[in-house]
Design an enzyme around this catalytic site. Structure first.
Site, PDB file in Angstrom:
ATOM      1  N   HIS A  42       0.836  -1.212   0.000  1.00 37.80           N
ATOM      2  CA  HIS A  42       0.000   0.000   0.000  1.00 37.80           C
ATOM      3  C   HIS A  42       0.869   1.260   0.000  1.00 37.80           C
ATOM      4  O   HIS A  42       0.715   2.143  -0.850  1.00 37.80           O
ATOM      5  CB  HIS A  42      -0.916  -0.022   1.224  1.00 37.80           C
ATOM      6  CG  HIS A  42      -1.791   1.191   1.369  1.00 37.80           C
ATOM      7  ND1 HIS A  42      -3.135   1.181   1.061  1.00 37.80           N
ATOM      8  CD2 HIS A  42      -1.519   2.455   1.784  1.00 37.80           C
ATOM      9  CE1 HIS A  42      -3.645   2.391   1.279  1.00 37.80           C
ATOM     10  NE2 HIS A  42      -2.675   3.184   1.728  1.00 37.80           N
ATOM     11  N   GLU A  43       1.792   1.331   0.947  1.00 33.40           N
ATOM     12  CA  GLU A  43       2.640   2.519   1.041  1.00 33.40           C
ATOM     13  C   GLU A  43       3.555   2.645  -0.179  1.00 33.40           C
ATOM     14  O   GLU A  43       3.832   3.753  -0.635  1.00 33.40           O
ATOM     15  CB  GLU A  43       3.462   2.501   2.340  1.00 33.40           C
ATOM     16  CG  GLU A  43       2.640   2.508   3.622  1.00 33.40           C
ATOM     17  CD  GLU A  43       1.574   3.605   3.684  1.00 33.40           C
ATOM     18  OE1 GLU A  43       1.730   4.659   3.028  1.00 33.40           O
ATOM     19  OE2 GLU A  43       0.569   3.389   4.388  1.00 33.40           O
ATOM     20  N   HIS A  53       1.742   4.448  -2.921  1.00 32.12           N
ATOM     21  CA  HIS A  53       1.848   5.907  -2.767  1.00 32.12           C
ATOM     22  C   HIS A  53       3.211   6.394  -3.263  1.00 32.12           C
ATOM     23  O   HIS A  53       3.323   7.406  -3.959  1.00 32.12           O
ATOM     24  CB  HIS A  53       1.706   6.300  -1.293  1.00 32.12           C
ATOM     25  CG  HIS A  53       0.311   6.313  -0.776  1.00 32.12           C
ATOM     26  ND1 HIS A  53      -0.718   6.986  -1.404  1.00 32.12           N
ATOM     27  CD2 HIS A  53      -0.229   5.767   0.348  1.00 32.12           C
ATOM     28  CE1 HIS A  53      -1.831   6.840  -0.692  1.00 32.12           C
ATOM     29  NE2 HIS A  53      -1.559   6.106   0.369  1.00 32.12           N
ATOM     30  N   HIS A 111       3.503   6.572  -6.989  1.00 30.99           N
ATOM     31  CA  HIS A 111       2.751   7.739  -7.486  1.00 30.99           C
ATOM     32  C   HIS A 111       3.622   8.990  -7.392  1.00 30.99           C
ATOM     33  O   HIS A 111       3.623   9.839  -8.289  1.00 30.99           O
ATOM     34  CB  HIS A 111       1.477   7.905  -6.642  1.00 30.99           C
ATOM     35  CG  HIS A 111       0.384   8.661  -7.321  1.00 30.99           C
ATOM     36  ND1 HIS A 111      -0.772   9.031  -6.668  1.00 30.99           N
ATOM     37  CD2 HIS A 111       0.258   9.120  -8.585  1.00 30.99           C
ATOM     38  CE1 HIS A 111      -1.561   9.675  -7.518  1.00 30.99           C
ATOM     39  NE2 HIS A 111      -0.957   9.745  -8.678  1.00 30.99           N
TER      40      HIS A 111
END
Length: 673
Positions: A461-462, A465, A468
């Site tokens: 998940h991290e 980010h 991105h």
């Protein structure tokens, strides 16, 4: 360069920063930023995008980076001295950003810029800037403007204090359990707890409220009294049920009151209305409707989950009247019986180094990059540093700080060290650098750290980010990477990456048993997959409960009143398991009281619709072995990751999917279709 906070040549000198560096560095950076603001707001300074950026943005970006180092260290390496230095500088920094965002002279310069002279990235950044000036109070004057500035300063203080209380209340608790009380706890947790007790010169096993200690007790600890003790301590942190000096109640009320006052100064009815202006959602009413619709779809599944647990607890565990501290234990035992495996069994295969290698492999394959170890000064020996390259060219770098420890804020997050930017002051391309922070257990007795499957999902998940932020190809600072992305779309790349944690073709490359080195057996994976949506109804309702409470708190709730009745009302409407009256989970709800999610926590569920639909494109294009398509990866990278905030999120989504998102994939992925 005696002060490391003033060195912007390359990476921050984290290992050299001392608390006594903070005040002088902040003063110098603020003076430079103020001088730049004064220069560009002179009557004869041109209303030209590049001219303003060359002077003002160059100075404010340095201020942001310098202060970012201090803020980061405050979050991951908190000491009384650093906290004092941070709190002393915070009002000055807040004051500058408030003044900058509400400066009517600067606002006039931006309004006078001819958008036709800008490239598409600059046009989007300019449009955002005009909107942000309005939300920043640039159209206020006189007493309302002064009050707006005072509110910003006070909110910054209150949020920081909220965060400190939550951290201190978590760090303050320790319980030294005896041999019998530790029954059922996983071996690695027992080893770590014994080592921690010995370090304190105590007998037994040291248990804390940090996740790697707390969660295994709740899931595996046979001792019901111990589970109750831990649960009670955890859900009453930083509240009126604990130490008075760490009680967040008054702070929360003041935060809510100030947000309401701020929104009214800006001409809105409540903070929820302000919050959605820069988001994809049109209104708080649309958000509430979305959450309630999803709750209605999830509720039958959650009720069935609950009925199954009640029956199992009564028949198999002899627990006739389960309490809040029993549910994680019952859930784990039911899962073990139903799917014939336990989280503890799975964890033995997820050694941190192997998981990381597997994560890198899928990222390198899909997004056509290479990830390698790199060198940089860090704040802790456990921090690792990496670089990402494409075709031999540096794309971005990141710090990975995986381990839970005292003085480190709980949870997991991605933050930027610096953003990709074609610097107008030097003409050089600045590459992005990110922080990836988690709170996993550390390895014990010379063995590597073991991650739960949930930990693996958190890491992916991290990293989503981080991708991105780091894979953007946008050169305009304010819309590069995650900057300028609507807050309710910012979770799309992070939640998207979680899906790979459920693909055998991906997962088998990232497992290695801690003792034997054997990879995860296919049979065990199949059991995990069968259990994937175990209690997904309950999990969905829990997230909706948080999101609905947050939005109603910032719209319908009277900030002067007690917020606990609202939480009870939301739970009555949404939850199927009611916590005890003493529960005070809102008092450590840092996302909305000390983070950027106020009246925006719904973003997790909103973006989940986008991410599930985006991932469906990978499912549709996978090969016969289940391996994702590189062509789809390239299309996703270009449409979503590389475009950053340079266009509305819906445009990026449609560029990838060819249509608007639908709810179908999310419901299917969670077994609720």
């Amino acid at each position: 360069m005696s002060n490391p906070l003033l060195d912007f040549e390359d990476l921050p000198r984290f290992d050299q920063v001392r608390p006594d560096h903070v005040a002088s560095a902040v003063d110098q950076l603020l003076a430079a930023a103020d001088a730049a603001l004064a220069q560009v707001t002179q009557a004869d300074f041109p209303s030209d995008w590049n001219a303003i950026a060359k002077v003002l943005e160059a100075a404010t970006e340095r201020l942001g980076r310098g202060w970012g180092v201090v803020s980061h260290l405050n979050a991951v390496a908190d000491t009384p001295e650093l906290r004092a230095a941070y709190n002393e500088a915070l009002p000055k920094v807040t004051d500058f950003w408030t003044r900058l965002g509400s400066d009517e002279r600067l606002y006039a310069k931006y309004k006078a810029i001819d958008a036709a002279t800008l490239n598409p990235e600059q046009r989007q950044a300019h449009k955002n800037a005009i909107r942000n000036f309005v939300l920043g109070g640039a159209e206020l004057s006189g007493a309302p403007k002064e009050r707006y500035a005072a509110i910003q300063e006070r909110l910054a203080e209150l949020s920081q204090k909220f965060s400190e209380n939550a951290l201190d209340a978590t760090d303050a608790f320790a319980y030294y359990a005896g041999e019998a009380e530790a029954a059922g706890l996983p071996a690695d947790v027992v080893l770590a707890a014994r080592a921690a007790a010995q370090e304190d010169g105590k007998a037994g096993y040291k248990l804390t409220l940090k996740m790697p200690s707390y969660l295994p007790v709740m899931q595996f600890g046979h001792d019901r009294a111990l589970r109750e003790r831990m649960y009670r301590a955890y859900v009453t942190r930083a509240s009126d049920q604990g130490e008075p000096r760490l009680d967040n109640t008054a702070l929360m009320r003041e935060i809510l009151a100030l947000r309401r006052e701020e929104s009214q100064l800006l001409g809105y009815g409540n903070f929820g209305e302000v919050s959605v202006v820069p988001k994809m959602a049109d209104s708080p009413a649309q958000v509430v409707s979305f959450l309630r619709d999803l709750a209605a779809r999830a509720r039958p599944h959650a009720l069935k989950d609950l009925a199954d647990m009640r029956a199992f607890a009564a028949v198999k565990l002899g627990i006739g009247d389960p309490q809040a501290w029993d549910w994680p234990y019952i859930g784990e035992k039911l899962k073990e019986e139903r799917y014939a495996f336990s989280e503890q069994e799975v964890k033995q295969y997820f050694t941190a180094p192997k998981v990381l290698a597997g994560l890198f492999k899928i990222v390198e394959t899909l997004f056509e990059v290479a990830i390698q170890r790199d060198q940089a000064p860090a704040w802790n020996p456990l921090v690792e540093f990496y670089r990402i390259e494409r075709n031999g060219e540096l794309v971005g770098q990141f710090y990975l700080d995986p381990a839970a420890r005292t003085g480190k804020r709980g949870g997991a997050w991605m933050d930027d060290v610096r953003a990709r930017w074609l610097r107008p002051d030097s003409g050089r391309l600045q590459t992005p650098v990110a922080h990836l922070v988690c709170n996993f257990a550390q390895g014990v007795e010379g063995k590597p750290a073991l991650l739960t499957h949930d930990d693996v999902i958190t890491l992916f998940h991290e990293f989503g980010h981080g991708l991105h932020h780091m894979l953007t190809r946008v050169n305009e600072l304010d819309v590069s990477g995650i900057s300028g992305v609507e807050w309710d779309a910012v979770e799309l790349p992070s939640q998207f990456m979680e899906n790979f944690c459920w693909e055998w073709a991906v997962l088998r490359h990232m497992t290695s048993h801690v003792d034997s080195g054997e990879p995860l057996p296919r049979a065990l994976f199949d059991k995990m997959l069968a259990a994937k949506n175990f209690q997904s109804g309950l999990a969905t309702l829990r997230q909706i409960e948080f999101g609905l409470f947050d939005m109603l708190l910032h719209t319908e709730h009277d900030p002067q009143g007690d917020f606990m009745p609202l939480l009870a009302k939301v739970r009555d409407e949404v939850a199927v398991i009611q916590p005890p009256a003493f529960s005070r989970t809102a008092h450590t709800f840092s996302h909305i009281f000390a983070g950027g999610y106020a009246a925006g926590y719904y973003s997790y569920k909103w973006a989940e619709v986008l991410s599930a639909d985006a991932y469906a494109a990978f499912e549709e294009s996978a090969d016969e072995n289940g391996l994702p398509s590189v062509e789809t990866g390239r299309k996703y990278r270009q449409a979503i990751l590389e475009s950053g905030g340079s266009r509305p999120a819906m445009e990026s989504f449609k560029a990838f999917r060819g249509r608007e998102p639908t709810l179908d994939a999310l419901l299917r992925h969670q077994g609720m279709a």
